[in-house]
Design a protein around this motif. Structure first.
Motif, short mmCIF file in Angstrom:
data_model
loop_
_atom_site.label_atom_id
_atom_site.label_comp_id
_atom_site.label_asym_id
_atom_site.label_seq_id
_atom_site.Cartn_x
_atom_site.Cartn_y
_atom_site.Cartn_z
N ASP A 179 3.69 46.40 18.44
CA ASP A 179 3.16 46.94 19.72
C ASP A 179 4.20 46.55 20.99
O ASP A 179 4.48 47.31 21.47
CB ASP A 179 2.10 45.74 20.06
N ASP A 243 -1.68 53.55 17.37
CA ASP A 243 -1.56 52.66 16.39
C ASP A 243 -2.24 52.62 15.00
O ASP A 243 -3.29 53.47 15.33
CB ASP A 243 -1.88 51.31 17.19
N ARG A 362 2.89 36.68 14.94
CA ARG A 362 1.75 36.65 15.87
C ARG A 362 1.10 35.15 15.25
O ARG A 362 0.65 34.49 16.14
CB ARG A 362 0.65 37.71 15.29
MG MG Z 1 -0.35 46.15 16.65
#
Ligand code: MG
Ligand code: ATP
Length: 453
Positions: A179, A243, A362
């Motif tokens: 992203d 995505d 993440r």
């Molecule tokens: Mg993503």
């Protein structure tokens, strides 16, 4: 607008002269052209506004207007005509003329018109600048890391961003920054002032996804009470980020392929072709090549998407960036949580470095967020990350199943997993299993794992 350049296009010298004198006296740079052809050459040199006569020796004002707008949408055009039919005026406005004025004209009126028109451009530019500065958080520097894989990634992203519209395919595990990279590409490209639209293909059922992407006409299906523009239309001039593209159904894959090839599409239930200029960035955390092999994903679409492939490195493969990333996230959370955490202790770094990070950056970010919220020391310490370092010990979760295990098999499997998680680094793999490097080497030989998996 000071320093604005105005181009006066008229074949009558007297008209050119009177307009030029007046506009110069108001501080504009003024260029002149007698013919349509000369006008277009001048436009290429860079002008802000064109005063354009309708009747020209070599062509007509409307054709010149159309070409100017093709060259640069932002150039303001005021058409001056003694022969304005309603149709001409309507057509000129449709093509994007700022105004259609009658000839003969009054110099005061023309000058006021020019001033007002240039004021709108100034505002438009300001808004655009504001939008790009609001977008600045997505600069290349947002991709943090000094390791070879991340440096190479930044270079690639920079090159991709300046390539005008080629399709980009981002693949990599969850949490590796797909992203983020999609946004950096958009906001560092010259599409930055246009929309960035984002859709997760797995989040919607097929029909809904189709109408979100391509839009629909009124009455196209039961709930379609009004015509609706799709993402591709709304993003015109910008970027669409698709995505989890691997989840797209075969029918939609076919439709997307058609769009990528023709740069045009029809709304659901529509008959007319709609042309748009968007860059498509697709992402997947599945290996699409494998999906193609299993006939889950169309090979022609795969090749069409894969014009500019970017493979995101797993955090395991650039564990040396962990300290930089930790500092980066600590800075961010200090601001967000009004904290003053200075950093992490060497013991904390040791824990963070030996962990395998299946959730990649993440997961690192989430772990730090939790640690920052719970800790009240100056520096985060190993015990703030206890959950990551707790080894499995006898009598813990690791209970011998009732039917027993094949110890050799289990040892091999754990070894392979540890090596995978450490990106092939034997010392780190050893740390995961409570073994030193020699003991790991011995087992690699024992199980004939010739290459690090
Ligand atoms: Mg993503
Ligand atoms: N190299 C990096 N530098 C700074 N931040 C990063 C980096 N890589 C990832 N991040 C951050 O990690 C988080 C997860 O990244 P992102 O959402 O882009 O992952 P993703 O690959 O799209 O994952 P998924 O496949 O689950 O959608 C985000 O907060 C992102 O800003």
């Amino acid at each position: 607008m000071p320093n604005a350049t105005v181009l006066v296009v008229d074949d009558e010298a007297l008209i050119r002269w009177s307009l030029t004198e007046r506009l110069k006296s108001e501080g504009y740079n003024v260029l002149e052209a007698e013919t349509g052809r000369a006008a277009l050459e001048r436009v290429g040199e860079g002008v802000d506004l064109v005063l354009l006569d309708y009747r020209l020796p070599d062509t007509d004002g409307v054709s010149v207007l159309r070409k100017i707008k093709e060259m640069d949408q932002d150039i303001l055009v005021i058409l001056l005509t003694a022969y304005a039919t309603v149709e001409t005026a309507v057509e000129a406005m449709k093509l994007g003329a700022y105004h259609v004025a009658n000839k003969p004209f009054n110099l005061d009126e023309v000058s006021a018109l020019v001033e007002r028109a240039l004021e709108t451009t100034r505002l438009r530019r300001e808004v655009r600048q504001f939008r790009t500065s609001a977008a600045r958080p997505y600069s290349l520097q947002r991709i943090v890391g000094a390791s070879a894989p991340v440096t190479a990634l930044r270079h690639l992203v920079a090159r991709v961003a300046i390539s005008p519209s080629s399709t980009v395919l981002l693949t990599g595990e969850s949490g590796t920054g797909k992203d983020l990279v999609a946004k950096v590409i958009h906001y560092t490209s010259d599409r930055a002032a246009r929309p960035f639209m984002n859709i997760t293909c797995s989040a919607l059922p097929e029909q809904l996804l189709e109408s979100e992407l391509f839009g629909h006409e009124r009455g196209a299906f039961t709930d379609a009470r009004m015509q609706k523009k799709g993402l591709l239309e709304t993003a015109d001039g910008g970027t669409v980020f698709l995505d989890e593209i691997g989840e797209m159904t075969p029918a939609l894959q076919a439709k997307l392929l058609r769009f990528l090839e023709e740069k045009s599409f029809k709304r659901v239930g529509g008959a007319t072709d709609i042309h748009v200029d968007v860059r498509v960035i697709a992402a997947s955390n599945r290996n699409l090549e494998e999906e193609v092999g299993k006939s889950q994903f169309r090979s022609d679409l795969y090749y069409r998407l894969n014009v500019l492939p970017i493979t995101m490195p797993s955090l395991r493969s650039h564990a040396e960036d962990i300290p930089l990333l930790v500092e980066y996230f600590i800075d961010g959370f200090n601001v967000e949580f009004r904290k003053k955490v200075l950093g992490a202790t060497p013991a904390a770094y040791a824990v963070l470095q030996q962990y395998g990070w299946p959730g990649n950056v993440r997961e690192l970010r989430n772990v730090l967020e939790r640690a920052m919220l719970l800790s009240d020391h100056d520096r985060l310490d190993a015990k703030d990350f206890a959950a990551l370092s707790r080894p499995v010990t006898a009598g813990d979760e690791f209970e011998l199943p009732a039917k027993g295990v094949d110890l050799e098999q289990l040892e091999r499997s754990l070894l392979v997993q540890a090596l995978k998680r450490s990106g092939g680094n034997q010392t780190r793999a050893g740390a995961l299993l409570g073994l030193n490097r020699d003991q790991i080497r011995y087992r690699i030989e024992k199980f004939a794992l010739t290459t690090a998996p």
